[in-house]
Scaffold this motif. Structure first.
Motif, PDB file in Angstrom:
ATOM      1  N   THR A 108       9.284   4.824  -8.891  1.00  0.00           N
ATOM      2  CA  THR A 108       8.567   4.318  -7.720  1.00  0.00           C
ATOM      3  C   THR A 108       8.531   5.419  -6.675  1.00  0.00           C
ATOM      4  OG1 THR A 108      10.605   3.435  -6.756  1.00  0.00           O
ATOM      5  CG2 THR A 108       9.284   1.920  -8.088  1.00  0.00           C
ATOM      6  N   THR A 111       3.964   7.590  -2.442  1.00  0.00           N
ATOM      7  CA  THR A 111       2.604   8.091  -2.572  1.00  0.00           C
ATOM      8  C   THR A 111       2.323   8.503  -4.007  1.00  0.00           C
ATOM      9  OG1 THR A 111       1.096   9.873  -1.900  1.00  0.00           O
ATOM     10  CG2 THR A 111       3.441  10.366  -1.801  1.00  0.00           C
ATOM     11  N   ILE A 112       1.068   8.424  -4.395  1.00  0.00           N
ATOM     12  CA  ILE A 112       0.662   8.832  -5.739  1.00  0.00           C
ATOM     13  C   ILE A 112       0.849  10.336  -5.930  1.00  0.00           C
ATOM     14  CG2 ILE A 112      -1.785   9.224  -5.249  1.00  0.00           C
ATOM     15  CD1 ILE A 112      -0.431   7.389  -8.313  1.00  0.00           C
ATOM     16  N   ALA A 113       0.979  11.074  -4.849  1.00  0.00           N
ATOM     17  CA  ALA A 113       1.136  12.533  -4.922  1.00  0.00           C
ATOM     18  C   ALA A 113       2.378  12.948  -5.713  1.00  0.00           C
ATOM     19  CB  ALA A 113       1.188  13.125  -3.524  1.00  0.00           C
ATOM     20  N   HIS A 114       3.363  12.070  -5.834  1.00  0.00           N
ATOM     21  CA  HIS A 114       4.599  12.406  -6.543  1.00  0.00           C
ATOM     22  C   HIS A 114       4.618  11.931  -8.001  1.00  0.00           C
ATOM     23  CE1 HIS A 114       6.257  14.036  -2.952  1.00  0.00           C
ATOM     24  NE2 HIS A 114       6.168  12.896  -2.311  1.00  0.00           N
ATOM     25  N   LEU A 115       3.470  11.487  -8.482  1.00  0.00           N
ATOM     26  CA  LEU A 115       3.354  10.980  -9.844  1.00  0.00           C
ATOM     27  C   LEU A 115       3.892  11.957 -10.891  1.00  0.00           C
ATOM     28  CD1 LEU A 115       2.155   9.006 -11.991  1.00  0.00           C
ATOM     29  CD2 LEU A 115       0.019  10.256 -11.737  1.00  0.00           C
ATOM     30  N   TYR A 139       4.622   4.731 -13.194  1.00  0.00           N
ATOM     31  CA  TYR A 139       4.897   5.141 -11.815  1.00  0.00           C
ATOM     32  C   TYR A 139       4.186   4.150 -10.906  1.00  0.00           C
ATOM     33  CZ  TYR A 139       5.046   7.944  -7.565  1.00  0.00           C
ATOM     34  OH  TYR A 139       5.275   8.382  -6.283  1.00  0.00           O
ATOM     35  N   ALA A 140       4.943   3.515 -10.030  1.00  0.00           N
ATOM     36  CA  ALA A 140       4.373   2.536  -9.108  1.00  0.00           C
ATOM     37  C   ALA A 140       4.508   3.031  -7.677  1.00  0.00           C
ATOM     38  CB  ALA A 140       5.079   1.194  -9.253  1.00  0.00           C
ATOM     39  N   VAL A 141       3.447   2.951  -6.949  1.00  0.00           N
ATOM     40  CA  VAL A 141       3.478   3.262  -5.525  1.00  0.00           C
ATOM     41  C   VAL A 141       4.089   2.058  -4.819  1.00  0.00           C
ATOM     42  CG1 VAL A 141       2.069   3.852  -3.516  1.00  0.00           C
ATOM     43  CG2 VAL A 141       1.458   4.749  -5.763  1.00  0.00           C
ATOM     44  N   GLN A 144       2.533  -1.306  -4.320  1.00  0.00           N
ATOM     45  CA  GLN A 144       2.219  -2.129  -5.485  1.00  0.00           C
ATOM     46  C   GLN A 144       3.345  -3.104  -5.828  1.00  0.00           C
ATOM     47  OE1 GLN A 144       1.352   1.342  -8.056  1.00  0.00           O
ATOM     48  NE2 GLN A 144      -0.608   0.329  -8.447  1.00  0.00           N
ATOM     49  N   ILE A 159      -0.328  -2.846 -11.826  1.00  0.00           N
ATOM     50  CA  ILE A 159       0.952  -2.250 -12.231  1.00  0.00           C
ATOM     51  C   ILE A 159       1.689  -3.187 -13.189  1.00  0.00           C
ATOM     52  CG2 ILE A 159       2.494  -3.026 -10.366  1.00  0.00           C
ATOM     53  CD1 ILE A 159       2.334   0.498 -11.779  1.00  0.00           C
ATOM     54  N   ARG A 162       0.096  -2.625 -16.631  1.00  0.00           N
ATOM     55  CA  ARG A 162       0.527  -1.345 -17.209  1.00  0.00           C
ATOM     56  C   ARG A 162       1.978  -1.420 -17.669  1.00  0.00           C
ATOM     57  NH1 ARG A 162      -0.332   2.473 -12.778  1.00  0.00           N
ATOM     58  NH2 ARG A 162       1.422   3.515 -13.761  1.00  0.00           N
TER      59      ARG A 162
END
Length: 188
Positions: A108, A111-115, A139-141, A144, A159, A162
């Motif tokens: 978790t 931000t999606i930037a750390h995916l 990976y969940a923001v 979500q 999420i 997935r």
């Protein structure tokens, strides 16, 4: 019967990553597999910080890990990396502790930037521990996942879908990795 060990890497509780891990273990239990959760935050901090490989507190987690056919590791992502407490725990495991195990990373983050943190930070360490069958990461923001007043988890529909898909894949992979009883009888 296959046994699954879930490792919670969050330094806080309750946490969204721990909630994902609970969701995953409940889902897997409904598929007929036995599960346990260990939380690295519950291990003695001094053992983790000082790298006490022979700590009595680590005997049970190491034994559970050895028995496991599959391992789920859940962690929040802070500053583009998984948690330090999880890293300290992984550092104390035997060199090839994950050999032959099916691995499912869950993460978790804000931000999606750390995916890609899981790909570039966690997966290399898991590989060093012998993991060769690492499934797709979920990976969940943070937005979500909502923790309700009763401590239950409310997942965003996307999420949740997935997560369920990868959990089905995980259960199938773990079940396939189990030796066939007939094979064992003929090999003796």
């Amino acid at each position: 019967m296959a046994y699954i060990l879930a490792i919670a890497g969050s330094p806080s509780h309750p946490s969204k990553s721990y909630g994902l891990l609970e969701y995953a273990t409940q889902f897997i239990s409904q598929q007929g597999l036995e599960t346990d959760i260990i939380s690295v935050r519950d291990l003695p901090a001094e053992d983790l910080v000082y790298g006490r490989y022979n700590s009595a507190a680590l005997e049970k987690p190491k034994a559970l890990l050895e028995q496991a056919s599959g391992v789920i590791i859940a962690t929040p992502i802070y500053k583009a990396a998984y948690t330090g407490v999880l890293k300290a725990f992984l550092d104390l495991l035997p060199q090839k502790a994950l050999t032959g195990k099916i691995i499912l990373p869950l993460a978790t983050g804000g931000t999606i930037a750390h995916l890609l943190s899981i790909e570039y930070a966690l997966k290399p360490v898991l590989g060093e521990l012998g993991a060769r069958h690492i499934l797709s990461t979920v990976y969940a923001v943070d937005k979500q996942i909502q923790i309700q007043a009763d401590a239950s988890l409310q997942l965003d529909e996307e999420i949740e879908q997935r997560l369920q898909e990868v959990l089905i894949e995980f259960v199938q992979a773990v079940n396939k990795s189990q030796p066939d009883v007939k094979e064992l009888a003929y090999s003796n």
